[in-house]
Structures are given as structure tokens and as C-alpha cells.
Write a protein that holds these residues in place. Structure first.
Motif, PDB file in Angstrom:
ATOM      1  N   SER A  69     114.813  33.817  52.597  1.00 49.96           N
ATOM      2  CA  SER A  69     114.513  34.443  51.303  1.00 49.96           C
ATOM      3  C   SER A  69     115.361  35.694  51.108  1.00 49.96           C
ATOM      4  N   GLN A  70     115.452  36.511  52.183  1.00 49.43           N
ATOM      5  CA  GLN A  70     116.278  37.714  52.097  1.00 49.43           C
ATOM      6  C   GLN A  70     117.743  37.349  51.891  1.00 49.43           C
ATOM      7  N   LEU A  71     118.202  36.313  52.614  1.00 49.09           N
ATOM      8  CA  LEU A  71     119.586  35.882  52.468  1.00 49.09           C
ATOM      9  C   LEU A  71     119.865  35.405  51.045  1.00 49.09           C
ATOM     10  N   GLN A  72     118.917  34.652  50.473  1.00 50.56           N
ATOM     11  CA  GLN A  72     119.101  34.152  49.111  1.00 50.56           C
ATOM     12  C   GLN A  72     119.160  35.304  48.117  1.00 50.56           C
ATOM     13  N   THR A  73     118.319  36.327  48.366  1.00 52.67           N
ATOM     14  CA  THR A  73     118.342  37.506  47.495  1.00 52.67           C
ATOM     15  C   THR A  73     119.695  38.200  47.569  1.00 52.67           C
ATOM     16  N   LEU A  74     120.213  38.330  48.792  1.00 52.90           N
ATOM     17  CA  LEU A  74     121.519  38.973  48.959  1.00 52.90           C
ATOM     18  C   LEU A  74     122.632  38.163  48.310  1.00 52.90           C
ATOM     19  N   VAL A  75     122.555  36.836  48.452  1.00 50.09           N
ATOM     20  CA  VAL A  75     123.572  35.973  47.830  1.00 50.09           C
ATOM     21  C   VAL A  75     123.545  36.134  46.305  1.00 50.09           C
ATOM     22  N   THR A  76     122.329  36.167  45.731  1.00 48.01           N
ATOM     23  CA  THR A  76     122.199  36.336  44.280  1.00 48.01           C
ATOM     24  C   THR A  76     122.792  37.661  43.821  1.00 48.01           C
ATOM     25  N   ARG A  77     122.468  38.730  44.593  1.00 49.60           N
ATOM     26  CA  ARG A  77     123.009  40.049  44.248  1.00 49.60           C
ATOM     27  C   ARG A  77     124.530  40.061  44.357  1.00 49.60           C
ATOM     28  N   LEU A  78     125.055  39.368  45.388  1.00 48.15           N
ATOM     29  CA  LEU A  78     126.505  39.317  45.575  1.00 48.15           C
ATOM     30  C   LEU A  78     127.178  38.569  44.420  1.00 48.15           C
ATOM     31  N   LYS A  79     126.572  37.480  44.006  1.00 54.05           N
ATOM     32  CA  LYS A  79     127.149  36.710  42.891  1.00 54.05           C
ATOM     33  C   LYS A  79     127.178  37.548  41.616  1.00 54.05           C
ATOM     34  N   ARG A  80     126.090  38.275  41.387  1.00 51.60           N
ATOM     35  CA  ARG A  80     126.035  39.113  40.197  1.00 51.60           C
ATOM     36  C   ARG A  80     127.101  40.214  40.256  1.00 51.60           C
TER      37      ARG A  80
ATOM     38  N   ILE B 242     129.954  40.116  41.925  1.00 54.75           N
ATOM     39  CA  ILE B 242     131.277  39.505  41.762  1.00 54.75           C
ATOM     40  C   ILE B 242     131.528  39.185  40.280  1.00 54.75           C
ATOM     41  N   ALA B 243     130.505  38.653  39.619  1.00 58.72           N
ATOM     42  CA  ALA B 243     130.663  38.318  38.200  1.00 58.72           C
ATOM     43  C   ALA B 243     130.936  39.569  37.371  1.00 58.72           C
ATOM     44  N   ALA B 244     130.237  40.670  37.687  1.00 54.39           N
ATOM     45  CA  ALA B 244     130.457  41.922  36.953  1.00 54.39           C
ATOM     46  C   ALA B 244     131.872  42.442  37.181  1.00 54.39           C
ATOM     47  N   GLN B 245     132.354  42.359  38.424  1.00 50.02           N
ATOM     48  CA  GLN B 245     133.708  42.810  38.715  1.00 50.02           C
ATOM     49  C   GLN B 245     134.749  41.949  38.008  1.00 50.02           C
ATOM     50  N   LEU B 246     134.526  40.643  38.002  1.00 51.43           N
ATOM     51  CA  LEU B 246     135.465  39.752  37.313  1.00 51.43           C
ATOM     52  C   LEU B 246     135.524  40.060  35.817  1.00 51.43           C
ATOM     53  N   GLN B 247     134.362  40.317  35.236  1.00 55.14           N
ATOM     54  CA  GLN B 247     134.325  40.644  33.809  1.00 55.14           C
ATOM     55  C   GLN B 247     135.059  41.947  33.530  1.00 55.14           C
ATOM     56  N   LEU B 248     134.861  42.943  34.402  1.00 55.06           N
ATOM     57  CA  LEU B 248     135.539  44.226  34.229  1.00 55.06           C
ATOM     58  C   LEU B 248     137.044  44.060  34.356  1.00 55.06           C
ATOM     59  N   LYS B 249     137.495  43.313  35.345  1.00 49.71           N
ATOM     60  CA  LYS B 249     138.940  43.114  35.553  1.00 49.71           C
ATOM     61  C   LYS B 249     139.556  42.328  34.383  1.00 49.71           C
ATOM     62  N   HIS B 250     138.798  41.364  33.858  1.00 46.73           N
ATOM     63  CA  HIS B 250     139.302  40.594  32.719  1.00 46.73           C
ATOM     64  C   HIS B 250     139.488  41.505  31.501  1.00 46.73           C
ATOM     65  N   HIS B 251     138.551  42.402  31.294  1.00 46.42           N
ATOM     66  CA  HIS B 251     138.651  43.357  30.181  1.00 46.42           C
ATOM     67  C   HIS B 251     139.848  44.277  30.370  1.00 46.42           C
TER      68      HIS B 251
END
Length: 442
Positions: A271-282, A284-293
Motif C-alpha cells: 500500500s505504501q509502495l503504491q502510494t509512492l508510485v502514485t505520487r511519483l507519477k503525479r 513526473i506528469a507535473a514536470q513534463l507539463q512544466l517543461k512542455h510549457h
């Protein structure tokens, strides 16, 4: 007899007074003896006699106390009891009211246990203010127990099942018998010196009070109290209580329970690992959006600024700088060439070559003169030597001998020139030009 004497007792009052004296006079006592005449009443109370080789005393142990003994006494059993003297008023029999009983061996150990417990409590070793909390994140666990005991197997099994990622460092120790307390204390000190784990589990599997006794020794208690690492005491079964349980930062009912305290189940970890994976995905997505902008902004800037013009200007500046550099280099080369030519002329003017040639000629002349003088000197010396040789030959006795003369010596080796000094039969030595001969005068 004076019936008004105030010292006259009734039987009941006498027994009550005697009972009060017995109960307050000695207080709590410990008594060792052999059980006989044991009676277990329907009420659950025990009545028996404690005796030794020459005396006996009646005893009673009521139901509320005998439930805590953990065993049923037998006739002829040697026990250690604790209680207060009293008197059974109905019969006038004095008896011992017992509140604690143990087989004599365990009883002595329990007495020592209580004494050490009181001592350490007075010193503050059990105080809650000194208890350390377990770390929030545990990656490495130290286990101090027997390397061949069941406790270690149980701990490893639980950790493998619940949290296989945890690393385990085993500090093998003797946990039973003579010297086991010192062995456990040494391993606690070793783990603190190495500082290679986050928490320590100290304990062993179940057994008798005597088997578990090393965890009731002062040396182990002080080692646990002085430990910088948090310690979980896991000694015996759930009903077993040791001094180490009171001193340790946390007590576990069993070694397996200690392993569960320091580990997380796979479901919690997942459960903790899944939480960390979700946070990591979010993230990464935020960084990708920032870099695209940012990339879009740079593209717009690039469209408004033609780089060809800047490249042409920079190329022209580069050509100009190249020409200036080439001109400066040629100027420096010319200056250095003129300077080199001037230095060569000065060097030729002050060159020692002419002086060396003159000196070489002088040296050649001196060598020639030296050789001529040496030859003349040698010739003169040779002529002188020849003359001296001729003079020496003229006076040399060897030349005389060569002309046929001889030198005569008598028997004593003295040269003789007078024949009259020789007698007939004398042996003489005649030295010739070539060799010597011995002769006799006739």
C-alpha cells in the motif's frame, strides 16, 4: 486468687492477643521446608505441615493465593514459602499463613528476582522517561540470541513472511547457563559499538525460571539501560516476565511478537509502495507539463529572433579577429627574427673560436718542443749510462773472472790470497766466472 485481677484473660482473648503478637512481631518471613500432611479442601484452600529434621509448623494457603503458584504441591516436596505467622483461635494452634510458594530452587531465584527488581527500580532503570522510541523507518534489525535456538528461527520466519526487505544482523550469544548474562551484555555493547542496525531484539524462547535467569542478571539490565540503540525484550512466553522486560524500551510477549513489532506486513508495504508510485507519477506528469510549457515559450522566442543575422555578424567579427591575430603574429615573428639576428652578430663578434685556434697552435708548438727536448734528454742519458757501464765493467771482478782468474775462499768462507795460510787437506771453495767448485789442498 483475686478475681478482680486485671491480668485475667479468657481463652478467646488470650488467643486473640497471642494472634496479634504473632502477626505483628515477625512480619513477613521466608521459610524453607518439606511438605507433609497436605490437604486440598473443597473450598480450594491448602492445609499442610512444613517440617525439617527436628520440627514442624502448620501452614495454610488460601485459594486466592495458591492460584498464582503455577503448580500443585506434593507430599515430600521441598518448597520455599513467604507468609506471616498467625494463630487459629478456635484450637489455639499457631500457623503460617502463606501468600507465595515456589519449589525451593525456583523460590530462591524468585527471591533474588524481587530483590534485584526493587534495587533497579530504586536506581531509576525502569523509569519511563529513559525509554527510547522505535525509529519510524527500520531497515536493519539486530538480534541477540542463541544462533541455534528456536527463537532465532521464529524471528527470521516472521520477518521473511511480513517484510522480506529487512536486513538482519545476528549477534550470537549464550542465553542459558553460567556466563550467559555476561555473553548477552557483551553482544549488546558490541552492537552499540558497531552502530550497524536500527533496533535490537534481545531474548530467547521459553523455559524454566532457571533457564531464563540470565535475563534477570544485573549485568544485562545495565547493558540494556546504557544502550544507545532501542531494545525490545522478547524473553520466553507471554506469561514469563524478566528484569530485562522492565529495563528495555519495549517488551514483546514472545520473540515472534518482537519480529512483528519491527516489521510491516506485505499488504502495508504494498500500500505504501503504491502510494509512492502514485505520487511519483503525479510529480513526473507535473514536470513534463512544466517543461512542455517552457519549450513552447522558447519556440515563440526563436520565431521572433532570426539567428542567421547573428551568425553573419559573428562570422564577420571572427574574420576581423582572425586578420588582427595574423597581423600581430607576423609582427611578433619579425621582431623576434631581427632580435635573433642581432644576437647572432654579437655572438660572432665575441666568439672564443679565434682565441681557441691561437691557443691550440701554441699548444701544438709546445708539444713539439717538449717532444724534442725529451728525445735529446733521453739520448744524453743513454750516452752517460753507456759510459758508466764501460767504467763499471773495467773495475768489475766479473771481468777479471772472465779472463780466467778465480776467487778462493777457505773453509770459513773468507777470501784467501796467500797459499801459506792453507794447510794440506784443507777444503777450499773456488769461485769461477761460471759457477763454483770445491777443492782440497794437496
Amino acid at each position: 486468687m483475686n478475681s478482680q485481677n486485671k491480668n485475667i484473660y479468657s481463652v478467646s482473648s488470650l488467643n486473640r492477643a497471642a494472634k496479634s503478637l504473632l502477626e505483628t512481631g515477625l512480619g513477613v518471613i521466608w521459610l524453607s521446608g518439606e511438605i507433609s500432611n497436605l490437604t486440598i479442601a473443597v473450598s480450594g484452600h491448602w492445609y499442610f505441615t512444613l517440617k525439617d529434621h527436628s520440627a514442624q509448623v502448620r501452614c495454610a494457603m488460601f485459594k486466592g493465593n495458591n492460584r498464582r503458584t503455577g503448580f500443585t504441591p506434593k507430599h515430600g516436596q521441598q518448597v520455599l514459602v513467604r507468609g506471616k505467622l498467625s494463630l487459629y483461635e478456635a484450637r489455639g494452634d499457631y500457623q503460617l499463613i502463606i501468600d507465595s510458594m515456589a519449589p525451593e530452587g525456583d523460590g530462591l531465584l524468585k527471591q533474588q528476582f524481587e530483590a534485584l527488581k526493587c534495587q533497579l527500580a530504586a536506581e531509576g532503570l525502569f523509569a519511563q522517561e529513559y525509554k527510547k522510541t522505535l525509529p519510524t523507518v527500520i531497515n536493519r534489525i539486530g538480534v541477540i540470541t542463541s544462533s541455534t535456538g528456536a527463537a532465532l528461527h521464529d524471528i527470521l520466519s516472521v520477518l521473511k513472511r511480513r517484510d522480506p526487505r529487512l536486513q538482519v544482523i545476528i549477534y550470537p550469544s549464550q542465553v542459558q547457563g553460567i556466563g550467559s548474562g555476561e555473553s548477552v551484555a557483551v553482544q549488546i555493547q558490541l552492537a552499540n559499538a558497531r552502530q550497524e542496525c536500527d533496533v535490537l531484539i534481545v531474548g530467547r524462547g521459553g523455559g524454566s525460571l532457571e533457564d531464563l535467569w540470565c535475563f534477570n542478571e544485573a549485568v544485562v539490565a545495565y547493558a540494556i539501560f546504557n544502550s544507545q540503540l532501542p531494545i525490545i525484550s522478547a524473553v520466553g512466553h507471554e506469561i514469563d516476565v524478566s528484569i530485562s522486560d522492565f529495563v528495555a524500551d519495549l517488551r514483546a510477549a514472545t520473540p515472534s511478537a518482537a519480529a512483528e513489532l519491527v516489521s510491516q506486513s506485505n499488504s502495508v508495504v504494498e500500500s505504501q509502495l503504491q502510494t509512492l508510485v502514485t505520487r511519483l507519477k503525479r510529480a513526473i506528469a507535473a514536470q513534463l507539463q512544466l517543461k512542455h510549457h517552457q519549450q513552447n515559450l522558447l519556440k515563440e522566442k526563436l520565431l521572433h529572433q532570426d539567428p542567421k543575422h547573428k551568425l553573419q555578424q559573428q562570422t564577420q567579427q571572427l574574420d576581423e579577429l582572425s586578420l588582427r591575430l595574423s597581423h600581430a603574429i607576423n609582427q611578433i615573428i619579425n621582431q623576434q627574427t631581427h632580435k635573433q639576428q642581432r644576437l647572432e652578430n654579437q655572438l660572432t663578434h665575441f666568439s672564443p673560436a679565434q682565441t681557441i685556434r691561437i691557443e691550440q697552435q701554441k699548444q701544438t708548438q709546445l708539444i713539439t718542443r717538449l717532444q724534442s727536448a725529451m728525445q735529446n734528454k733521453l739520448k744524453q742519458s743513454e750516452n752517460t749510462l753507456q759510459g758508466q757501464i764501460a767504467q763499471l765493467n773495467a773495475v768489475s771482478p766479473l771481468a777479471t773472472l772472465a779472463r780466467g782468474y778465480a776467487i778462493v775462499k777457505d773453509k770459513n768462507g773468507k777470501v784467501t790470497t796467500d797459499s801459506s795460510k792453507l794447510a794440506t787437506g784443507d777444503i777450499i771453495n773456488v769461485h769461477l766466472h761460471q759457477g763454483e767448485i770445491a777443492a782440497q789442498v794437496l
